[in-house]
Structures are given as structure tokens and as C-alpha cells.
Design a protein around this motif. Sequence first.
Motif, PDB file in Angstrom:
ATOM      1  N   GLY A   7       0.789  -1.219   0.000  1.00  0.00           N
ATOM      2  CA  GLY A   7       0.000   0.000   0.000  1.00  0.00           C
ATOM      3  C   GLY A   7       0.820   1.267   0.000  1.00  0.00           C
ATOM      4  O   GLY A   7       0.274   2.352   0.168  1.00  0.00           O
ATOM      5  N   HIS A   8       2.172   1.180  -0.216  1.00  0.00           N
ATOM      6  CA  HIS A   8       3.016   2.365  -0.190  1.00  0.00           C
ATOM      7  C   HIS A   8       3.568   2.610  -1.590  1.00  0.00           C
ATOM      8  O   HIS A   8       4.048   1.691  -2.241  1.00  0.00           O
ATOM      9  N   GLY A   9       3.512   3.881  -2.051  1.00  0.00           N
ATOM     10  CA  GLY A   9       4.138   4.273  -3.316  1.00  0.00           C
ATOM     11  C   GLY A   9       3.542   3.590  -4.522  1.00  0.00           C
ATOM     12  O   GLY A   9       4.288   3.149  -5.408  1.00  0.00           O
ATOM     13  N   ILE A  10       2.210   3.465  -4.546  1.00  0.00           N
ATOM     14  CA  ILE A  10       1.586   2.727  -5.652  1.00  0.00           C
ATOM     15  C   ILE A  10       1.888   3.391  -6.986  1.00  0.00           C
ATOM     16  O   ILE A  10       2.300   2.750  -7.951  1.00  0.00           O
ATOM     17  N   GLY A  11       1.668   4.735  -7.071  1.00  0.00           N
ATOM     18  CA  GLY A  11       1.933   5.431  -8.333  1.00  0.00           C
ATOM     19  C   GLY A  11       3.394   5.344  -8.727  1.00  0.00           C
ATOM     20  O   GLY A  11       3.730   5.086  -9.891  1.00  0.00           O
ATOM     21  N   PHE A  12       4.274   5.547  -7.775  1.00  0.00           N
ATOM     22  CA  PHE A  12       5.707   5.478  -8.018  1.00  0.00           C
ATOM     23  C   PHE A  12       6.108   4.093  -8.537  1.00  0.00           C
ATOM     24  O   PHE A  12       6.801   3.957  -9.544  1.00  0.00           O
ATOM     25  N   LEU A  13       5.678   3.031  -7.859  1.00  0.00           N
ATOM     26  CA  LEU A  13       6.067   1.671  -8.232  1.00  0.00           C
ATOM     27  C   LEU A  13       5.394   1.213  -9.518  1.00  0.00           C
ATOM     28  O   LEU A  13       5.942   0.400 -10.259  1.00  0.00           O
ATOM     29  N   ASN A  14       4.182   1.716  -9.808  1.00  0.00           N
ATOM     30  CA  ASN A  14       3.546   1.374 -11.078  1.00  0.00           C
ATOM     31  C   ASN A  14       4.340   1.925 -12.251  1.00  0.00           C
ATOM     32  O   ASN A  14       4.470   1.283 -13.306  1.00  0.00           O
ATOM     33  N   VAL A  15       4.865   3.147 -12.106  1.00  0.00           N
ATOM     34  CA  VAL A  15       5.721   3.707 -13.151  1.00  0.00           C
ATOM     35  C   VAL A  15       6.960   2.840 -13.337  1.00  0.00           C
ATOM     36  O   VAL A  15       7.371   2.531 -14.469  1.00  0.00           O
ATOM     37  N   TYR A  16       7.566   2.433 -12.218  1.00  0.00           N
ATOM     38  CA  TYR A  16       8.756   1.582 -12.303  1.00  0.00           C
ATOM     39  C   TYR A  16       8.420   0.261 -12.973  1.00  0.00           C
ATOM     40  O   TYR A  16       9.182  -0.228 -13.828  1.00  0.00           O
ATOM     41  N   ARG A  17       7.290  -0.322 -12.646  1.00  0.00           N
ATOM     42  CA  ARG A  17       6.877  -1.603 -13.227  1.00  0.00           C
ATOM     43  C   ARG A  17       6.660  -1.467 -14.738  1.00  0.00           C
ATOM     44  O   ARG A  17       7.142  -2.288 -15.537  1.00  0.00           O
ATOM     45  N   ARG A  18       5.945  -0.400 -15.153  1.00  0.00           N
ATOM     46  CA  ARG A  18       5.684  -0.219 -16.574  1.00  0.00           C
ATOM     47  C   ARG A  18       6.975   0.073 -17.338  1.00  0.00           C
ATOM     48  O   ARG A  18       7.154  -0.348 -18.478  1.00  0.00           O
ATOM     49  N   MET A  19       7.891   0.803 -16.710  1.00  0.00           N
ATOM     50  CA  MET A  19       9.174   1.063 -17.358  1.00  0.00           C
ATOM     51  C   MET A  19       9.944  -0.235 -17.592  1.00  0.00           C
ATOM     52  O   MET A  19      10.503  -0.472 -18.669  1.00  0.00           O
ATOM     53  N   ARG A  20       9.973  -1.116 -16.569  1.00  0.00           N
ATOM     54  CA  ARG A  20      10.707  -2.375 -16.705  1.00  0.00           C
ATOM     55  C   ARG A  20      10.039  -3.288 -17.737  1.00  0.00           C
ATOM     56  O   ARG A  20      10.717  -3.955 -18.527  1.00  0.00           O
ATOM     57  N   LEU A  21       8.716  -3.352 -17.761  1.00  0.00           N
ATOM     58  CA  LEU A  21       8.023  -4.207 -18.724  1.00  0.00           C
ATOM     59  C   LEU A  21       8.254  -3.724 -20.152  1.00  0.00           C
ATOM     60  O   LEU A  21       8.321  -4.533 -21.090  1.00  0.00           O
ATOM     61  N   PHE A  22       8.377  -2.420 -20.341  1.00  0.00           N
ATOM     62  CA  PHE A  22       8.532  -1.874 -21.693  1.00  0.00           C
ATOM     63  C   PHE A  22       9.986  -1.896 -22.158  1.00  0.00           C
ATOM     64  O   PHE A  22      10.281  -2.253 -23.292  1.00  0.00           O
ATOM     65  N   TYR A  23      10.937  -1.523 -21.266  1.00  0.00           N
ATOM     66  CA  TYR A  23      12.330  -1.391 -21.666  1.00  0.00           C
ATOM     67  C   TYR A  23      13.224  -2.516 -21.168  1.00  0.00           C
ATOM     68  O   TYR A  23      14.351  -2.654 -21.624  1.00  0.00           O
ATOM     69  N   GLY A  24      12.752  -3.294 -20.200  1.00  0.00           N
ATOM     70  CA  GLY A  24      13.597  -4.343 -19.638  1.00  0.00           C
ATOM     71  C   GLY A  24      14.719  -3.756 -18.806  1.00  0.00           C
ATOM     72  O   GLY A  24      14.619  -2.665 -18.243  1.00  0.00           O
ATOM     73  N   GLN A  25      15.817  -4.476 -18.740  1.00  0.00           N
ATOM     74  CA  GLN A  25      16.959  -4.058 -17.917  1.00  0.00           C
ATOM     75  C   GLN A  25      17.816  -2.984 -18.591  1.00  0.00           C
ATOM     76  O   GLN A  25      18.814  -2.548 -18.023  1.00  0.00           O
ATOM     77  N   ASP A  26      17.421  -2.571 -19.829  1.00  0.00           N
ATOM     78  CA  ASP A  26      18.180  -1.517 -20.506  1.00  0.00           C
ATOM     79  C   ASP A  26      17.918  -0.153 -19.893  1.00  0.00           C
ATOM     80  O   ASP A  26      18.692   0.788 -20.104  1.00  0.00           O
ATOM     81  N   ALA A  27      16.825   0.008 -19.171  1.00  0.00           N
ATOM     82  CA  ALA A  27      16.474   1.300 -18.575  1.00  0.00           C
ATOM     83  C   ALA A  27      17.105   1.431 -17.186  1.00  0.00           C
ATOM     84  O   ALA A  27      17.372   0.434 -16.504  1.00  0.00           O
TER      85      ALA A  27
END
Length: 575
Positions: free
Chosen positions: A532-552
Motif C-alpha cells: 500500500g506504499h508508493g503505488i503510483g511510483f512503483l507502477n511507473v517503475y513496473r511499466r518502465m521495466r516491462l517496456f524497456y527491460g533491464q536496458d532502462a
Amino acid sequence: MLRFLMERLRERHKKLLHEYVGIFIIMGTVLFLSFLVIGYIANSTTMEQSRNSSRVVYKQAREQMEQFEEELKNMQMNVVKNESVLSFLEAAEVYERLQMLENVQSMVGMNRRINRNLENIIFYDKDGKLIFALGNVFLDKPDLELNEMLNFSGRMWDETTRQACFEVGMPIFKEEAGGYTMLGSAYLLFNVGNLQEIVDRALLNAESAIALVDKSGRAIVRAGKWEDYYGEYETDREDKSRLVYADYVGATGWRIVNVIPKKALLSGASQMRKITYVTFLAVVSMMVFLCAMLYRHILYPISRQIAFMEGFTKDTNRRIEVLEDNEIGEMARKMNQMLDDIEELNDEILESKRRYLEMEYAKKQTEMIAYRSQINPHFLYNTFNCIRGMALYHGEKEIADLTMALSSFFRYSVQGEETVTVREALENLQRYAQIIRYRFNGKHKVEVNASREVFLIKIPKMLMQPLVENAVLHGLETKVGEGTVRVDVWQEERRLVVRVKDNGCGIPEEKQKELRWAMECFDREETIPDNGHGIGFLNVYRRMRLFYGQDAVFTLESREGEGTEIRMVLPVGGR
């Protein structure tokens, strides 16, 4: 059961033996056919190369002959245009010619020094009587019709010096007002030394023949195994036994004839065939030896391993027994290692499949949420437009502008593609900044700065806005004084850099540890803890990793009371 397995092994061994014999027969056949093809190609290639080489040599010899003819023309001009010669022949009395003799002798000596093969220059008057000759060799005047500027004799023989010669006759005219008057003629007597050198150099091999023949077909000079009847050839020809090149040399009336036996052309191919015979026998012997070693050290151990693999499906815990201490034994050890790796890989595949199914489930949940958020969006758009119209009607321009910004922001959020350009994302941030400005009555503001070169780069939708919203909500809202969220976007080489920085309250150290731990969990297990902490922050991180992988690259820096800076470094073009 044991008897059945032994029978299968015998059948497999028999099949391998048949395949082994078949491979041997095929290899032998291919080798034999290759031998025939190589022989044919060797003959054809050698013949063509020899034909080309002989043609080039023949052409060079003919060009040298034509160059020799050109040199004679130049010498002819020196003689017939010489004023001393003209005066000498024009003189009517003997004493007059004696007075001019020294000049004529000087001219003759100069030409003999220029051409070492010139033996004599002989002058006749217009009636054909001998006037003057200066040289080491003198032969009777040849029977030539002086109807050309240069007239070449046939082959001549000097018994004194025992050498072959030829003469070149040329008329001498004096130009007068009414035309030309013939004063006499000059005959240049040459030995055949330079011509012999030309044909010697043009001789292709000891079996061929080349000659320069006169108009009657007699050889003036020759080299190689020359036959007299070769002088009858006037044009190029080819038959089963020989190759003939023949052509006339300029205006001399002579022909250069080159006769090359084909067996001489194929001498190189014959040597190649002998080498091929020896190579063929050596390769066959080597094949027999290799096949025997192949069966003993490879086929038999492999057949034993095949038998093991056939029974492996019944007991996957079995491993092959290593008996050979060679490559086959090493292969058996590698096979046992491979089976261990396969078993471990199967476990990893099952675990990966489980994670994949969990991700698919989360994706479906997200899609359902998105679908629910898009239910009848036109109703909301029309409502916003209605509010805006009423505000304009009552003169409330700020309310109208705020409603317009909120409508455009909502439309951007729920419609469109999954990816947008940086320009579109920044325009949406500008609308969000307008809403924030009205909301906090100018106390807090959002600034956007980007270089034009990044406008057309594609990025995932809603990648920057949640970070800005998070900065306003958690960083500026509780701040007493004015606050600013600054968004900077620029490109470094092949990477897009996005920086979201605020001067708000900052993030507590404990909270930062929780966020970093959550990001590490996602990188390791591809799941984010639901605390329940940092949902918006972690969702951005999750979408970034799913789209760019470990290159980001995603970094977080924050100090309490000073502010927070989040930086994303994204590869241009995604994965």
C-alpha cells in the motif's frame, strides 16, 4: 525384456553398419566423379589458358614485326628525302658524283649505326645500273617491282657470311613543278638477326613452331620444330592435332605463322592428372583406414549410447556409464551433465511459467480497470464542455480554462495508443500544470523544459505524469512556502533522460528503503509487494521495466526538508 533389448541393439547395430557402408560407397562414388570432373576441368582450363597465352605471345610477335616495318619506313624517308642522295643520283657525270660521295657515305654510315642489322645500302640509277654500295655484304639485285614506297624481297642467302638476309627496295623521286621525276632506287640489305630474336622470344615451347615466311612460303626466320608445309597457312585454323595462327605483317607481304601442337598445350594438364591419380589412391587408402577406425572408436560406442537413450525415457534418473577415456567418453560425461542441466532447466521453466501466468493475470486485471475507466467517456466530455460553456456565459474565464484543461487531461488519460511521443506527454503535463496552478492558487507550480530533438521519440503513456503528481501530492502539498516541480527531458547519445525534481518535503529514509526494496523485488521476482506504499511510483517503475527491460535505469534521490529527484534513462526506441 533383456532379450528384447539385446535384439533392438543388434538391429540398431546392423542399421548403423549399413549406413556406414552406404556412406563409404557414396564417398567413393563422389570421389571418383570428382576425379573425372577435375580431369575434364583441368584439360579445358589448361587448353583455354594455353590458347590465350599463345594468342597473346603471337600478337606481341606480330606487333614487334609491325614496329620493325615502321622503323624501316622512317629509314626510307631519311634516305629518299636526303638532299645528298638526290644530288648524287641527279648528277650526270662521274666526277660530280665523286664530289658528293663523302656526304652519301656519311648518311649511309649514320643509318648503319642506327640499325645494327643494316648490312648495306645500294643505289641504282633510273636505268637499273649499280652506282654505289657501302657495306660488308653485297648480293645481287632482287627482282622487285618498285610500285610501292617499300618493297620487300623474299629470303636471301649470303654464302660468304653464311647468314640469311633480305632486301627492301624503294624508288627515289625528285619533286618538280610538273610532277615527280624518278632518279633511281635504293636497296637496303638487312641480316635477319633482329627478326630471329623476335621469333625466338615468341616460341611457346619446344614442341611448337613459329616462322616469318615470305610471299612464296619460305621461312625467312624460324624457331622450333618447323615443317616446310607450314608456310602454306595463310589464316588462323584449328584441328584435332594443332592450333595455327597466321596473318600478314603490314605491307611487307610476309606472314607470321605460329603452329602449336595441342598435346604440347596439354602438357600441364597431363602432369595434373598424374598428381590427381596419386591423390585419388592416397585418399581411398585413407578412407578405408578412417572407416575402420571410425567403426571401432566411434560407431560402436555411439550405438551403445543410443541404446542408453532409448531406455532413458523409462527411468529419467539413469545415467550412462562412462567406459572410454577419449572423446566418446567425454561426450558421455557431457551427456550426463546435459541430462542434469535439462532436469534443472525443466524446473526453471515450470517456475517461469508460473510467473508468466501471474503476470498475465495482473495484465488482465489492468485491462479490466482500463476498460471500466473508458465506459461512456463522451458523457464526461460533454459534461465538461457544458460546464465550460456556462462559465464562459457568466464571464468566468478561469473556470472555463480550468474545465478545458481538465477535459483534455481526462481525454489523454483514457484514450489513445499505449505509446505516445514526448511532445504529447509534455503537452499533457502542461495541462496538468495548469490544473495545479488553479488548485493551489499559484502557490505551487509545475515547470516543463525539453529540447526539441526529443519531441518525436516514443515512450509509454502516463510514464512521467504519475511522478509529477506524486511530487505534488507528497512533496508540495504539505509544504508551507511556495513549491516547484521541474521536469527536464533531453537526449544523451542513444538514450532519453527524464528528470523530475521538486523542492518539497522529501521522502523519509525508511520510506526510501521500502521503495528500493520493492523495486529490487520486482527486478528479482517480477512482482511488487502489495504493502500500500508508493503505488503510483512503483507502477511507473513496473511499466518502465516491462517496456524497456533491464536496458532502462531508474534512480531515486531524496533528502528530508530539501526535496526529491527521480531520474529515468531510457533507450531510444524501446526494446
